[in-house]
Design an enzyme around this catalytic site. Sequence first.
Site, PDB file in Angstrom:
ATOM      1  N   GLU A 103      53.757  36.903  54.074  1.00 41.13           N
ATOM      2  CA  GLU A 103      53.028  35.697  54.352  1.00 41.13           C
ATOM      3  C   GLU A 103      53.598  34.336  54.072  1.00 41.13           C
ATOM      4  OE1 GLU A 103      49.567  36.263  51.702  1.00 41.13           O
ATOM      5  OE2 GLU A 103      48.532  37.366  53.335  1.00 41.13           O
ATOM      6  N   GLU A 155      57.347  57.401  44.079  1.00 41.40           N
ATOM      7  CA  GLU A 155      57.399  56.219  43.052  1.00 41.40           C
ATOM      8  C   GLU A 155      57.901  57.103  41.579  1.00 41.40           C
ATOM      9  OE1 GLU A 155      53.305  57.171  40.696  1.00 41.40           O
ATOM     10  OE2 GLU A 155      52.900  56.372  42.525  1.00 41.40           O
TER      11      GLU A 155
END
Length: 306
Positions: A85, A116
């Site tokens: 963004e 992860e």
Amino acid sequence: MSTEFDTLTTEAHRPELAEIDRRSTLEIARTMNAGDALVPAAVAEQLPAIAAAIDAAADRMARGGRLVYLGAGTAGRLGVLDASECPPTFNTDPGEVMGLIAGGPTALVEAVEGAEDSKELAADDLARIGLTPDDVVVGVSASGRTPYAVGAVEHAAELGALTIGLSCNAHSPLAAAADHGIEVVVGPELIAGSTRLKAGTAQKLVLNMISTISMIRLGKTYGNLMVDVRASNEKLRARSRRIVTLATDAPEDVVEDALNATGGEVKHAILVILGEVDAPTAARLIEESHGHLRAALRRALDAPAG
């Protein structure tokens, strides 16, 4: 692993919600909403730590460093979201604010098993982007113990980069490994262990602060106006005109002329109007002021006539 989970507030079970599935939808919604309302207060407790991290990050970025988020699962997705963004909002290059997720782009839409759990994967991802000492690495993990996030911070620290650890548990390995530890403790989730809920909301709020306030510090705004907005569509072109109008209180035709003269650059158009300079001079003053419109405006107004 079970013993470790027992110590994490984000994994704790709320016995009073053991039969929540038997409640009405409105009751569940009210319970969830009441829990969400606690998140801003938890973030507020960490504001001094957040502000210190932002000041340090903005200093590195002013030297040309990048802001890099790393996380797994929801935490990684939130980092990618925040980074994505920044270009349309602040006209940053896509490489200035980056989001890396364990398992790569595929992990944005589906789980990548085992990703992860690897500190080495985080080191490889940072090596791939050529991390430098001027960069800022933000490891994001609700538990504060995800190896990918912890490994990212540890590897970045070895290279001399600034490190920030954002978690939702106190005394986390992630915060301990970072130059700046931010621990927003939001408590147990409505659904035990579902850290996309309160923990995810807290992480989103903090990431909003890190990127937005860093950009303010870097001169990407003028007051609360997005003067570095990239007008890539009609909506953003209309927003550009509105921003210049709000900043200058100039008539519509003056605003349009200034934007045309500066190739649609909002910051330059404002300086043309308020500083009463031509477009090339506006561009030069902004460059000399390292992108800070207020500083460029002072230069324009202080310049000798003629």
